[in-house]
Motif scaffolding. Structure first.
Motif, PDB file in Angstrom:
ATOM      1  N   VAL A  34     -33.241 -47.237  44.092  1.00 59.10           N
ATOM      2  CA  VAL A  34     -32.050 -47.453  43.258  1.00 59.10           C
ATOM      3  C   VAL A  34     -32.337 -48.516  42.205  1.00 59.10           C
ATOM      4  O   VAL A  34     -31.994 -48.361  41.025  1.00 59.10           O
ATOM      5  CB  VAL A  34     -30.824 -47.839  44.128  1.00 59.10           C
ATOM      6  N   ASP A  35     -32.993 -49.597  42.601  1.00 60.71           N
ATOM      7  CA  ASP A  35     -33.363 -50.665  41.674  1.00 60.71           C
ATOM      8  C   ASP A  35     -34.250 -50.124  40.558  1.00 60.71           C
ATOM      9  O   ASP A  35     -34.060 -50.429  39.378  1.00 60.71           O
ATOM     10  CB  ASP A  35     -34.071 -51.786  42.439  1.00 60.71           C
ATOM     11  N   SER A  36     -35.224 -49.296  40.918  1.00 59.45           N
ATOM     12  CA  SER A  36     -36.134 -48.702  39.941  1.00 59.45           C
ATOM     13  C   SER A  36     -35.393 -47.798  38.953  1.00 59.45           C
ATOM     14  O   SER A  36     -35.638 -47.838  37.749  1.00 59.45           O
ATOM     15  CB  SER A  36     -37.210 -47.906  40.677  1.00 59.45           C
ATOM     16  N   ILE A  37     -34.476 -46.981  39.464  1.00 59.71           N
ATOM     17  CA  ILE A  37     -33.688 -46.077  38.606  1.00 59.71           C
ATOM     18  C   ILE A  37     -32.847 -46.880  37.617  1.00 59.71           C
ATOM     19  O   ILE A  37     -32.794 -46.570  36.425  1.00 59.71           O
ATOM     20  CB  ILE A  37     -32.803 -45.152  39.467  1.00 59.71           C
ATOM     21  N   ILE A  38     -32.192 -47.930  38.095  1.00 59.36           N
ATOM     22  CA  ILE A  38     -31.351 -48.754  37.218  1.00 59.36           C
ATOM     23  C   ILE A  38     -32.191 -49.474  36.174  1.00 59.36           C
ATOM     24  O   ILE A  38     -31.834 -49.523  34.991  1.00 59.36           O
ATOM     25  CB  ILE A  38     -30.494 -49.737  38.045  1.00 59.36           C
ATOM     26  N   ASN A  39     -33.332 -50.035  36.583  1.00 56.65           N
ATOM     27  CA  ASN A  39     -34.215 -50.711  35.622  1.00 56.65           C
ATOM     28  C   ASN A  39     -34.708 -49.752  34.544  1.00 56.65           C
ATOM     29  O   ASN A  39     -34.763 -50.105  33.359  1.00 56.65           O
ATOM     30  CB  ASN A  39     -35.395 -51.373  36.334  1.00 56.65           C
ATOM     31  N   GLN A  40     -35.076 -48.530  34.927  1.00 60.90           N
ATOM     32  CA  GLN A  40     -35.535 -47.543  33.943  1.00 60.90           C
ATOM     33  C   GLN A  40     -34.413 -47.176  32.985  1.00 60.90           C
ATOM     34  O   GLN A  40     -34.618 -47.057  31.784  1.00 60.90           O
ATOM     35  CB  GLN A  40     -36.066 -46.284  34.650  1.00 60.90           C
ATOM     36  N   TYR A  41     -33.208 -47.014  33.514  1.00 64.19           N
ATOM     37  CA  TYR A  41     -32.056 -46.713  32.669  1.00 64.19           C
ATOM     38  C   TYR A  41     -31.828 -47.826  31.645  1.00 64.19           C
ATOM     39  O   TYR A  41     -31.606 -47.568  30.469  1.00 64.19           O
ATOM     40  CB  TYR A  41     -30.793 -46.524  33.524  1.00 64.19           C
ATOM     41  N   LEU A  42     -31.895 -49.067  32.083  1.00 61.58           N
ATOM     42  CA  LEU A  42     -31.682 -50.195  31.186  1.00 61.58           C
ATOM     43  C   LEU A  42     -32.763 -50.265  30.112  1.00 61.58           C
ATOM     44  O   LEU A  42     -32.476 -50.545  28.947  1.00 61.58           O
ATOM     45  CB  LEU A  42     -31.617 -51.504  31.974  1.00 61.58           C
ATOM     46  N   LYS A  43     -34.016 -49.993  30.475  1.00 63.50           N
ATOM     47  CA  LYS A  43     -35.103 -49.979  29.487  1.00 63.50           C
ATOM     48  C   LYS A  43     -34.881 -48.878  28.460  1.00 63.50           C
ATOM     49  O   LYS A  43     -35.012 -49.098  27.262  1.00 63.50           O
ATOM     50  CB  LYS A  43     -36.459 -49.757  30.170  1.00 63.50           C
ATOM     51  N   ASP A  44     -34.555 -47.679  28.930  1.00 66.77           N
ATOM     52  CA  ASP A  44     -34.322 -46.552  28.031  1.00 66.77           C
ATOM     53  C   ASP A  44     -33.134 -46.817  27.118  1.00 66.77           C
ATOM     54  O   ASP A  44     -33.145 -46.474  25.943  1.00 66.77           O
ATOM     55  CB  ASP A  44     -34.080 -45.266  28.821  1.00 66.77           C
ATOM     56  N   ASP A  45     -32.083 -47.434  27.658  1.00 66.12           N
ATOM     57  CA  ASP A  45     -30.892 -47.730  26.871  1.00 66.12           C
ATOM     58  C   ASP A  45     -31.203 -48.734  25.764  1.00 66.12           C
ATOM     59  O   ASP A  45     -30.757 -48.585  24.640  1.00 66.12           O
ATOM     60  CB  ASP A  45     -29.771 -48.255  27.769  1.00 66.12           C
ATOM     61  N   LYS A  46     -32.005 -49.765  26.073  1.00 65.07           N
ATOM     62  CA  LYS A  46     -32.380 -50.750  25.057  1.00 65.07           C
ATOM     63  C   LYS A  46     -33.196 -50.104  23.952  1.00 65.07           C
ATOM     64  O   LYS A  46     -33.016 -50.384  22.776  1.00 65.07           O
ATOM     65  CB  LYS A  46     -33.161 -51.903  25.684  1.00 65.07           C
ATOM     66  N   LYS A  47     -34.105 -49.191  24.324  1.00 73.37           N
ATOM     67  CA  LYS A  47     -34.919 -48.497  23.328  1.00 73.37           C
ATOM     68  C   LYS A  47     -34.049 -47.633  22.432  1.00 73.37           C
ATOM     69  O   LYS A  47     -34.215 -47.615  21.227  1.00 73.37           O
ATOM     70  CB  LYS A  47     -35.960 -47.608  24.015  1.00 73.37           C
ATOM     71  N   SER A  48     -33.100 -46.919  23.041  1.00 73.82           N
ATOM     72  CA  SER A  48     -32.282 -45.994  22.265  1.00 73.82           C
ATOM     73  C   SER A  48     -31.275 -46.709  21.378  1.00 73.82           C
ATOM     74  O   SER A  48     -30.857 -46.160  20.366  1.00 73.82           O
ATOM     75  CB  SER A  48     -31.567 -45.015  23.187  1.00 73.82           C
TER      76      SER A  48
END
Length: 166
Positions: A34-48
């Motif tokens: 769950v931590d990994s999924i949330i971290n990836q989402y946050l990284k992708d959101d910052k990029k977008s």
């Protein structure tokens, strides 16, 4: 990073089973997945956030207007019913139900991929007839949404849109 906060949440058994399966395959705990999924989402959101800038020259106004669309070579009786979702001086976004004979492609470079849309704006007595060029096509299970640029709208269409958008 030390984990010092505990959170709990409810989910469906299907998602729980999927998380368990991912954790087992990756040899991690469910918490780490769950931590990994949330971290990836946050990284992708910052990029977008840096990418998703509005490049339109004109702001669009959200609407829900019935309209008709067709190929300029078709008879008016062959036009398909659509719903205009938003409109601006320079473009229109509309939804076409799946299963129509209308074929709108994303790679439209020729004049043969231009269409005519006929619609009526609120508080305007005369229908507006504009030619459009599809720019972006998004498919869902029930409809196809199209973002299109207006092609040289006539004075009547331009002034009616301008008056409506003010």
């Amino acid at each position: 990073m030390e984990k010092s906060t505990r959170i709990c949440f409810q989910t469906t058994s299907e998602i729980s089973n999927i998380l368990d399966s991912i954790a087992e395959n990756e040899k991690l705990s469910v918490s780490e997945v769950v931590d990994s999924i949330i971290n990836q989402y946050l990284k992708d959101d910052k990029k977008s956030q840096g990418i998703k800038q509005n490049h339109r020259r004109f702001e669009r106004k959200k609407v829900a207007l019935p309209a008709y669309i067709g190929d300029p070579r078709w008879q008016r009786s062959d036009f398909e019913a659509i719903t205009i979702l938003d409109v601006s001086i320079g473009g229109i976004r509309f939804a076409v139900p799946k299963g129509t004979k209308l074929e709108i492609r994303n790679d439209s470079d020729s004049d043969s991929d231009n269409f005519i849309i006929i619609f009526r704006l609120p508080n305007n007595h005369w229908p507006i007839n504009v030619q459009i060029s599809p720019q972006r096509v998004f498919e869902s299970t029930e409809e196809v949404q199209v973002g299109a640029a207006l092609i040289n709208p006539d004075f009547h269409a331009y002034s009616a849109l301008q008056k409506y958008l003010m």
